[in-house]
Design a protein around this motif. Structure first.
Motif, PDB file in Angstrom:
ATOM      1  N   UNK A   3       0.821  -1.204   0.000  1.00  0.00           N
ATOM      2  CA  UNK A   3       0.000   0.000   0.000  1.00  0.00           C
ATOM      3  C   UNK A   3       0.858   1.258   0.000  1.00  0.00           C
ATOM      4  N   UNK A   4       2.201   1.079  -0.099  1.00  0.00           N
ATOM      5  CA  UNK A   4       3.186   2.153  -0.222  1.00  0.00           C
ATOM      6  C   UNK A   4       3.257   3.048   1.001  1.00  0.00           C
ATOM      7  N   UNK A   5       2.684   2.618   2.110  1.00  0.00           N
ATOM      8  CA  UNK A   5       2.891   3.308   3.376  1.00  0.00           C
ATOM      9  C   UNK A   5       3.966   2.566   4.148  1.00  0.00           C
ATOM     10  N   UNK A   6       4.962   3.306   4.614  1.00  0.00           N
ATOM     11  CA  UNK A   6       6.094   2.670   5.273  1.00  0.00           C
ATOM     12  C   UNK A   6       5.665   2.058   6.602  1.00  0.00           C
ATOM     13  N   UNK A   7       5.937   0.773   6.767  1.00  0.00           N
ATOM     14  CA  UNK A   7       5.706   0.100   8.037  1.00  0.00           C
ATOM     15  C   UNK A   7       6.972   0.129   8.883  1.00  0.00           C
ATOM     16  N   UNK A   8       8.114  -0.098   8.227  1.00  0.00           N
ATOM     17  CA  UNK A   8       9.406  -0.112   8.911  1.00  0.00           C
ATOM     18  C   UNK A   8      10.435   0.638   8.079  1.00  0.00           C
ATOM     19  N   UNK A   9      11.164   1.531   8.721  1.00  0.00           N
ATOM     20  CA  UNK A   9      12.292   2.215   8.086  1.00  0.00           C
ATOM     21  C   UNK A   9      13.574   1.829   8.811  1.00  0.00           C
ATOM     22  N   UNK A  10      14.521   1.310   8.069  1.00  0.00           N
ATOM     23  CA  UNK A  10      15.871   1.064   8.579  1.00  0.00           C
ATOM     24  C   UNK A  10      16.742   2.165   7.993  1.00  0.00           C
ATOM     25  N   UNK A  11      17.294   3.012   8.847  1.00  0.00           N
ATOM     26  CA  UNK A  11      17.950   4.234   8.379  1.00  0.00           C
ATOM     27  C   UNK A  11      19.420   4.268   8.791  1.00  0.00           C
ATOM     28  N   UNK A  12      20.292   4.099   7.794  1.00  0.00           N
ATOM     29  CA  UNK A  12      21.726   4.244   8.003  1.00  0.00           C
ATOM     30  C   UNK A  12      22.313   3.334   9.060  1.00  0.00           C
ATOM     31  N   UNK A  61      25.371   2.394  14.690  1.00  0.00           N
ATOM     32  CA  UNK A  61      24.873   3.625  14.072  1.00  0.00           C
ATOM     33  C   UNK A  61      23.522   3.354  13.422  1.00  0.00           C
ATOM     34  N   UNK A  62      22.767   4.429  13.226  1.00  0.00           N
ATOM     35  CA  UNK A  62      21.495   4.331  12.542  1.00  0.00           C
ATOM     36  C   UNK A  62      20.322   4.169  13.496  1.00  0.00           C
ATOM     37  N   UNK A  63      19.141   4.144  12.936  1.00  0.00           N
ATOM     38  CA  UNK A  63      17.931   3.989  13.737  1.00  0.00           C
ATOM     39  C   UNK A  63      16.882   3.214  12.959  1.00  0.00           C
ATOM     40  N   UNK A  64      15.900   2.698  13.709  1.00  0.00           N
ATOM     41  CA  UNK A  64      14.762   2.002  13.130  1.00  0.00           C
ATOM     42  C   UNK A  64      13.490   2.721  13.531  1.00  0.00           C
ATOM     43  N   UNK A  65      12.595   2.876  12.569  1.00  0.00           N
ATOM     44  CA  UNK A  65      11.295   3.496  12.815  1.00  0.00           C
ATOM     45  C   UNK A  65      10.230   2.475  12.434  1.00  0.00           C
ATOM     46  N   UNK A  66       9.436   2.048  13.418  1.00  0.00           N
ATOM     47  CA  UNK A  66       8.407   1.039  13.183  1.00  0.00           C
ATOM     48  C   UNK A  66       7.037   1.632  13.474  1.00  0.00           C
ATOM     49  N   UNK A  67       6.180   1.589  12.479  1.00  0.00           N
ATOM     50  CA  UNK A  67       4.820   2.131  12.596  1.00  0.00           C
ATOM     51  C   UNK A  67       4.852   3.594  13.053  1.00  0.00           C
ATOM     52  N   UNK A  68       5.799   4.346  12.506  1.00  0.00           N
ATOM     53  CA  UNK A  68       5.885   5.776  12.764  1.00  0.00           C
ATOM     54  C   UNK A  68       6.592   6.159  14.045  1.00  0.00           C
ATOM     55  N   UNK A  69       7.065   5.192  14.821  1.00  0.00           N
ATOM     56  CA  UNK A  69       7.722   5.473  16.091  1.00  0.00           C
ATOM     57  C   UNK A  69       9.195   5.042  16.032  1.00  0.00           C
TER      58      UNK A  69
END
Length: 260
Positions: A3-12, A61-69
């Motif tokens: 649905x192209x809405x991010x559920x999980x972001x793995x950032x750097x 290093x980096x962060x994870x964002x799951x369900x907007x948090x």
């Protein structure tokens, strides 16, 4: 489809063990409702990435964002599971002396709220909770077509069925995101076909997003909406199966040949 809405972001995300760099500045997006495959040669960092996502490893290093948090760096696997991320493993990790049903019921532990006393006495809230959890597990058993082995100790099951039971235990946890580490390893062709069907149907039946590691490229290209490729801890490609298949960097990583 996604649905192209991010559920999980793995950032750097970067992860190292002493002088060994397992992941180097890896960023990926997992979109709700998609099946995302992570592929790469042995030692590319695939399982390390899954271990970061489910809290086994803490990246430097980096962060994870799951369900907007944004997720706290010190979150343990148990708390990650409570947030809605379930996991299967490359090597089957079941309670071999317990039945299929009892193994699946362990997937419900995170949702149990009744106190120890009421559970021991099996009355009131604990009884109602047990009935609710059992109903959900029976739904999973029916979905995976394992009714015939529901009372069989899993240690007596063939390997392919043990993998299916492990998938069932993960589904029983009602995750939003399901991490599958080589779910078809060691299976024959028929067992792989069944597992592919189940993974494809999970999205529609349970509204679960899947991230999987798999070495069988035929499987990856057939069931994945998107493919991420790792090589020596770096992300070298991210796109549709057709795009990844034609990517010269991916061909180099797998075949070790130069392209002009």
């Amino acid at each position: 489809m996604s649905n192209r809405e991010s559920l999980l972001s793995v950032e750097g995300v970067s992860l190292s063990f002493g002088a060994v760099q397992a992941l180097i500045d890896v960023s990926i997006e997992v979109y709700g409702g998609e099946i995302l495959a992570i592929i790469g040669p042995n030692g590319a960092g695939k399982t390390s990435l899954l271990n970061v996502i489910n809290g086994v490893y803490r990246p430097q290093q980096g962060r994870l964002v799951f369900m907007g948090q944004t997720r706290p760096r010190n979150l343990r696997p148990y708390h990650v599971a409570r947030q809605g991320i379930a996991r299967t493993f490359q090597n089957v990790a079941l309670f071999k002396g317990m039945s299929t049903l009892d193994n699946l019921m362990t997937g419900r532990v995170l949702h149990m709220r009744s106190g120890l006393l009421s559970q021991a006495l099996y009355w009131g809230r604990a009884l109602r909770e047990e009935e609710s959890h059992r109903a959900y597990v029976e739904r999973v058993i029916n979905f995976l077509e394992i009714e015939a082995i529901r009372k069989t100790p899993v240690g007596r099951l063939p390997y392919g069925l043990q993998k299916r039971v492990e998938l069932g235990r993960a589904l029983a946890a009602e995750p939003r995101l399901l991490l599958l580490d080589e779910p078809m390893a060691g299976m024959n062709v028929e067992e792989k076909e069944d597992m592919c069907r189940f993974i494809l149907d999970i999205r529609d039946e349970f509204d679960i997003t899947c991230v999987l590691i798999e070495h069988d490229m035929g499987v990856v290209m057939d069931i994945s909406d998107r493919v991420v490729v790792l090589d020596y801890g770096r992300k070298i490609a991210d796109g549709s199966p057709d795009e990844v298949r034609a990517n010269p960097d991916v061909i180099d990583a797998y075949l070790g040949v130069a392209h002009t």
